[in-house]
Design a protein around this motif. Sequence first.
Motif, mmCIF file in Angstrom:
data_model
loop_
_atom_site.group_PDB
_atom_site.id
_atom_site.type_symbol
_atom_site.label_atom_id
_atom_site.label_comp_id
_atom_site.label_asym_id
_atom_site.label_seq_id
_atom_site.Cartn_x
_atom_site.Cartn_y
_atom_site.Cartn_z
ATOM 1 N N UNK A 123 -8.411 16.067 7.594
ATOM 2 C CA UNK A 123 -9.029 15.687 6.383
ATOM 3 C C UNK A 123 -10.029 16.995 5.957
ATOM 4 N N UNK A 124 -9.966 17.503 4.841
ATOM 5 C CA UNK A 124 -11.151 18.011 4.675
ATOM 6 C C UNK A 124 -12.169 17.646 4.111
ATOM 7 N N UNK A 125 -11.550 16.647 3.440
ATOM 8 C CA UNK A 125 -12.823 16.345 1.809
ATOM 9 C C UNK A 125 -12.866 14.889 2.143
ATOM 10 N N UNK A 126 -14.200 14.726 2.256
ATOM 11 C CA UNK A 126 -14.106 13.317 3.201
ATOM 12 C C UNK A 126 -13.768 11.853 1.482
ATOM 13 N N UNK A 127 -13.671 12.807 0.428
ATOM 14 C CA UNK A 127 -13.886 11.909 -1.091
ATOM 15 C C UNK A 127 -12.070 11.253 -0.792
ATOM 16 N N UNK A 128 -11.468 12.358 -0.232
ATOM 17 C CA UNK A 128 -10.095 11.993 -0.463
ATOM 18 C C UNK A 128 -9.205 10.852 0.687
ATOM 19 N N UNK A 129 -10.314 10.371 2.474
ATOM 20 C CA UNK A 129 -10.444 9.327 2.967
ATOM 21 C C UNK A 129 -9.923 8.321 3.122
ATOM 22 N N UNK A 130 -8.732 7.467 2.709
ATOM 23 C CA UNK A 130 -8.507 6.504 2.811
ATOM 24 C C UNK A 130 -7.585 6.014 1.235
ATOM 25 N N UNK A 131 -7.636 7.487 0.697
ATOM 26 C CA UNK A 131 -6.743 7.558 -0.957
ATOM 27 C C UNK A 131 -5.969 8.234 -0.394
ATOM 28 N N UNK A 132 -5.709 9.503 -0.120
ATOM 29 C CA UNK A 132 -5.022 10.709 0.145
ATOM 30 C C UNK A 132 -3.801 10.509 0.798
ATOM 31 N N UNK A 133 -2.499 10.771 1.072
ATOM 32 C CA UNK A 133 -2.223 11.037 2.244
ATOM 33 C C UNK A 133 -1.226 12.126 2.245
ATOM 34 N N UNK A 134 -0.995 12.860 3.201
ATOM 35 C CA UNK A 134 -0.273 13.751 3.709
ATOM 36 C C UNK A 134 0.963 14.137 4.789
ATOM 37 N N UNK A 135 2.438 14.611 4.260
ATOM 38 C CA UNK A 135 3.472 14.164 5.383
ATOM 39 C C UNK A 135 3.895 15.210 4.887
ATOM 40 N N UNK A 136 5.150 15.387 6.161
ATOM 41 C CA UNK A 136 6.073 16.798 5.773
ATOM 42 C C UNK A 136 7.272 16.015 6.270
ATOM 43 N N UNK A 137 8.409 17.416 5.831
ATOM 44 C CA UNK A 137 9.926 16.455 6.551
ATOM 45 C C UNK A 137 10.820 17.598 6.678
ATOM 46 N N UNK A 138 10.502 18.376 8.172
ATOM 47 C CA UNK A 138 10.816 19.707 8.228
ATOM 48 C C UNK A 138 12.817 19.701 8.199
#
Length: 126
Positions: free
Chosen positions: A59-74
């Motif tokens: 997580x690079x931006x503290x302001x998105x913690x708990x609100x944004x998520x990231x995922x991938x499907x290789x």
Amino acid sequence: QLQLVESGGGLVQPGGSLRLSCTASGRSFDYHAIAWFRQAPGKEREGVLCISRHGDISIYADSVRGRFGISRDNARNSASLQMGSLRTEDTAVYYCAAVARLRGCPGARESQYDYWGQGTQVTVSS
């Protein structure tokens, strides 16, 4: 070489949710760390989140913690940014970026990533 294309941006009300997708073409998507950056009007581009080839998340931006998520499907050469509890200050052009990396994510600087998409606009407004 990777070519990245973002999609899913749009207009959303404060408190709403949005899911952005990053689809890659080219070779060896699964050898790359994938990050999301954003650039608001009049501001510098900032790193938001990154997911390593093995699924480790930074997580690079503290302001998105708990609100944004990231995922991938290789298997589908794609990555997603799930955004919730959106605020007006989340309004920005969102970019996905990639860099070949054995482990982890390299960091939040633009120069650390080799491949970029063209960006997709997210506007949070009532």
